[in-house]
Design a protein around this motif. Structure first.
Motif: not given
Length: 221
Positions: A97-98, A129-132, A159-160
Motif C-alpha cells: 500500500v502507498y 494506491g490508496n487515498k485516490c 480510497s479507504a
C-alpha cells in the motif's frame, strides 16, 4: 474445452479456499483505514496507527465460489518492523500500500519488498494506491512501472475514506489467485504472541508457475 467455474473446480475442498493476506507499507498511507473498511465497511477520521498486528476474516463470492481471506494489518512503524516479520509465514497474498499523493511512500515500499523476497518469496504481490479521493502526485505510469519492476500481479487505486475501488480490487485479486491455483493442502499455522491461526484447504502458490511460467502484469487503473 470450456474452463470449469471456480465453484466446480473447488468442489472437492471441504470448505472455501482460504488465503492469508498481509497489508504492508509506510505509516500514513492508510493501511489501517483500508483494513477497517474491509472489516467493518466504515471509515474513522481519527483512527490511530496500528501498534503490532490486527487481523480479520473476509469472505467473497466469485463465480458462485466462496473464498475466505484472513487479512493482517501490520504496523508500518519502523520499531515494530522486526515484530511483523514473523507473520509473513504462510502468506499467499501481499498487498503493498502507498498513498497516491505521497511519492516517497511508493519508493519506500522497496524495503518491504526485500522482506517479502526473504520471508514469503512465493506470495502474490499486488500494488494498492490508496487515498485516490485526493489529488495524485504519482502518475499511473509510475505506479505501473514500479509494479512491473517488482513483480506485482496488478495495480489498484482505492480510497479507504469513500470505499472507492476496494471491492473491485478484492474481486480481481481473488480471480487472479484462483486462476493461479496449484493444489489444495492442509496447513496449520501457529503464530507468535499467543495468536494461533488454522488454514484448512488453503491454496499453495508456486512462484513462476502462473500462466505457464509468466506472471500476468496487467495493471488496472
Amino acid at each position: 474445452m470450456p474452463q470449469l467455474s471456480y465453484q466446480k473446480r473447488f468442489s472437492s475442498l471441504r470448505g472455501a479456499p482460504k488465503f492469508k493476506a498481509v497489508l504492508l507499507g509506510e505509516v500514513g498511507v492508510g493501511k489501517s483505514s483500508l483494513f477497517l473498511r474491509i472489516k467493518d465497511d466504515v471509515f474513522n477520521e481519527k483512527l490511530q496507527p496500528t501498534v503490532g498486528i490486527e487481523s480479520c476474516f473476509k469472505s467473497l463470492y466469485v463465480d458462485r465460489a466462496e473464498v475466505s481471506f484472513q487479512i493482517w494489518d501490520t504496523s508500518g512503524v519502523e520499531k515494530f518492523h522486526s515484530l511483523t516479520r514473523s507473520y509473513y509465514r504462510n502468506t499467499q497474498v501481499v498487498l503493498l500500500v502507498y498513498s497516491v499523493h505521497d511519492s516517497a511512500s511508493l519508493q519506500r515500499l522497496t524495503k518491504w519488498i526485500q522482506d517479502i523476497e526473504h520471508h514469503s518469496p512465493n506470495a502474490m504481490r499486488f500494488l494498492i494506491g490508496n487515498k485516490c479521493d485526493q489529488e495524485k502526485s504519482i502518475s499511473d505510469q509510475s505506479a505501473h512501472n514500479f509494479a512491473a519492476t517488482n513483480e506485482c500481479a496488478d495495480v489498484f487505486l482505492t480510497s479507504a475514506k469513500t470505499g472507492e475501488g476496494i471491492d473491485q480490487a478484492l474481486v480481481k485479486i481473488t480471480e487472479k489467485l484462483l486462476n493461479s491455483y496449484q493444489r489444495p493442502f492442509m496447513m496449520e499455522s501457529p503464530f507468535a504472541y499467543n495468536i494461533t491461526s488454522t488454514y484448512e484447504d488453503s491454496i499453495s502458490l508456486a512462484k513462476d508457475k502462473y500462466n505457464n511460467g509468466k506472471k500476468d502484469r496487467a495493471c488496472c487503473f
